[in-house]
Design an enzyme around this catalytic site. Structure first.
Site, PDB file in Angstrom:
ATOM      1  CB  CYS A  68     -40.574 -59.051-114.562  1.00  0.00           C
ATOM      2  SG  CYS A  68     -40.219 -57.888-115.738  1.00  0.00           S
ATOM      3  CD  GLU A 115     -36.903 -58.408-116.720  1.00  0.00           C
ATOM      4  OE1 GLU A 115     -37.453 -58.189-117.091  1.00  0.00           O
ATOM      5  OE2 GLU A 115     -35.602 -57.548-117.082  1.00  0.00           O
TER       6      GLU A 115
END
Length: 505
Positions: free
Chosen positions: A275, A241
């Site tokens: 994120c 990720e």
């Protein structure tokens, strides 16, 4: 915990400082490659016994951890705040999500991994089963921005699948990760099943990747490429990720107050160091002026400061490096003509790493903030004239992690969401709805990563597949008592027949 994980040798100490004050929190050992050798070998030695436990036995440990986490959350909330500088309300998001994910995999892992009957080569004659087995030792490299959540929520499905794991936390937030692993051990997790080695990433990261059977990495796209390259060379699996430059689209008929509130939540949670944080907002031109005025007003009114309670709405940045990046992006934008509507200043009066939540308008492609990930409390707002334009501009990025759409017509928003090239799209929510729907995969497209966490994919990626086929009465190929030409004719007739009999498909 250190003694059970690290090699029996003296270690240099790494000082960890509190973003709120700049003062010392404590020191952690500077782990070495020898420490990784010890941790990985101990994990391998423990893996057979761990994988032979029933799913119920493993689930019991994680459900006890779930309960302990909720009971003792104040301990880790303080720790998260001291290590990251985030506001308590945003630290609580970590506790909440960690508990949800842990409960999900504790209860669902057995069903997701159960042996499955598959269609055999020949109807009635071939019995075929698919089995899932653990990959072995999983390496976890986690960043500083969500030190509890990311240390635990990928480890839980890996461990529930029968794997063992070795964790390399960021040096800034190792105490939170160590607290979490210690709590897991108090819940009954055998000590060697989940090891931790603290220390510098450039040394330990590549060494960990050389020793494990699967790599789980969360962090920058640049480092993610290195992890993927190493995994490819070793022919092991990896899950990444990575970065994001996440868009929010506000359609003409959206509830303006709700959209502004959503923007505040999506842009400034954890001081934008998320994120899935929103860094670009596209607003229909018919409401752009009102939206901007309201967003700027509410942004300027946010309570920013250091407090170990829920009174503050935004905390500090975590590192000087991150603060410098934020300052550079804002400075570059303003010097090139961007309009500063809110924020834009460092706040040393609050603490060494505080920066005001910032709203920019009139941002152009020549500015760093236009396309580069800031990873801080900065958002740029752009008007658009048509939905097609909004979608095109939202997709005009090398990233594809998360997106948000605001509209009164939720069904239309859901259809429009499918045009956004991002792994997660929220309608009338900033990021939490998709992230919190842990039965569904959560991952990125393009340069935002590969493979997903959460849902079935979040545990299946930590397994290997085995097919076992048992043949009865006659072989799939030509029987020894049958002429090959006759066999070919009969098989051709059988295939034609099966084409018509759908019940056997």
């Amino acid at each position: 915990l250190f003694r059970s994980t690290l090699a029996d040798a003296p270690h240099e100490a790494i000082t960890v400082r509190a973003p709120y004050t700049g003062g010392t929190i404590g020191t952690i050992p500077a782990g070495t490659v020898a420490d990784l050798d010890v941790a990985v070998q101990r994990a391998r030695d423990a893996q057979t016994a761990w994988s032979r436990l029933t799913f119920a036995a493993r689930a019991g440990i994680f459900l006890r951890f779930h309960d302990l986490l909720l009971e003792r959350q104040d301990e880790v909330l303080d720790l998260i705040q001291w290590e990251t500088g985030k506001a308590r309300r945003h630290a609580f998001e970590e506790v909440l999500d960690t508990a949800i994910v842990t409960r999900y995999y504790a209860r669902r892992a057995e069903g997701l991994l159960r042996p499955r009957r598959r269609k055999g080569a020949l109807p009635l004659l071939t019995r075929t089963m698919e089995f899932k087995s653990p990959v072995g030792v999983v390496g976890l490299i986690v960043p500083w921005n969500y030190p509890l959540n990311l240390a635990v929520t990928d480890a839980v499905p890996a461990l529930m699948a029968g794997n063992v794991a070795v964790l390399k936390p960021d040096v800034q937030t190792s105490f939170t990760a160590l607290w979490a692993v210690d709590l897991l051990r108090q819940a009954g997790l055998p000590p060697d099943v989940f090891g931790v080695v603290t220390g510098e990433g450039p040394l330990l990261g590549p060494a960990l990747g050389e020793r494990v059977d699967f790599m789980m990495f969360t962090g920058s796209t640049r480092t993610g490429r290195l992890v993927a390259r190493q995994a490819a060379e070793r022919l092991i699996g990896c899950s990444l990720e990575l970065g994001g430059k996440n868009p929010m689209i506000v359609l003409a008929g959206a509830d303006l107050d709700a959209a502004v509130y959503g923007a505040i939540q999506g842009c400034f949670a954890s001081a934008g160091q998320v994120c899935v944080s929103i860094e670009r907002i596209y607003v229909h031109q018919s409401i752009a002026e009102r939206f901007l005025a309201s967003l700027a007003e509410r942004t300027r009114a946010l309570k920013v400061g250091a407090s170990l309670d829920y009174s503050m709405e935004m905390g500090s940045l975590t590192s000087e490096r991150q603060l410098q990046r934020v300052e550079e992006h804002v400075r570059d934008a303003v010097e090139k003509g961007a309009v500063l509507l809110a924020g834009g200043r460092r706040r040393p009066d609050l603490g060494p790493l505080f920066y005001e939540p910032t709203v920019l308008a009139s941002v152009t492609e020549q500015m760093q903030v236009y396309a580069e990930e800031t990873f801080g409390p900065v958002v740029s707002v752009y008007p658009f004239s048509s939905e097609a334009e909004a979608v095109e501009r939202a997709n005009d990025t090398r990233y594809g992690l998360s997106a948000s759409i605001w509209t009164r017509d939720a069904a239309h928003g859901a259809r429009l969401a499918q045009e956004i090239r991002a792994g997660n799209v929220n309608v009338n929510e900033a990021y939490a709805a998709a992230w919190g729907s842990v039965d569904a995969p959560c991952g990125g497209r393009k340069e935002s990563g590969m493979r997903a966490r959460h849902g079935a994919e979040g545990i299946l990626k930590f397994t290997e597949t085995q097919t076992v086929a048992v043949q009865r009465l006659m072989p799939v190929g030509t029987p020894r008592w049958m002429d090959a030409a006759v066999h070919a004719r009969w098989m051709t007739r059988l295939l034609k027949l099966l084409r018509r009999i759908r019940v056997l498909d």
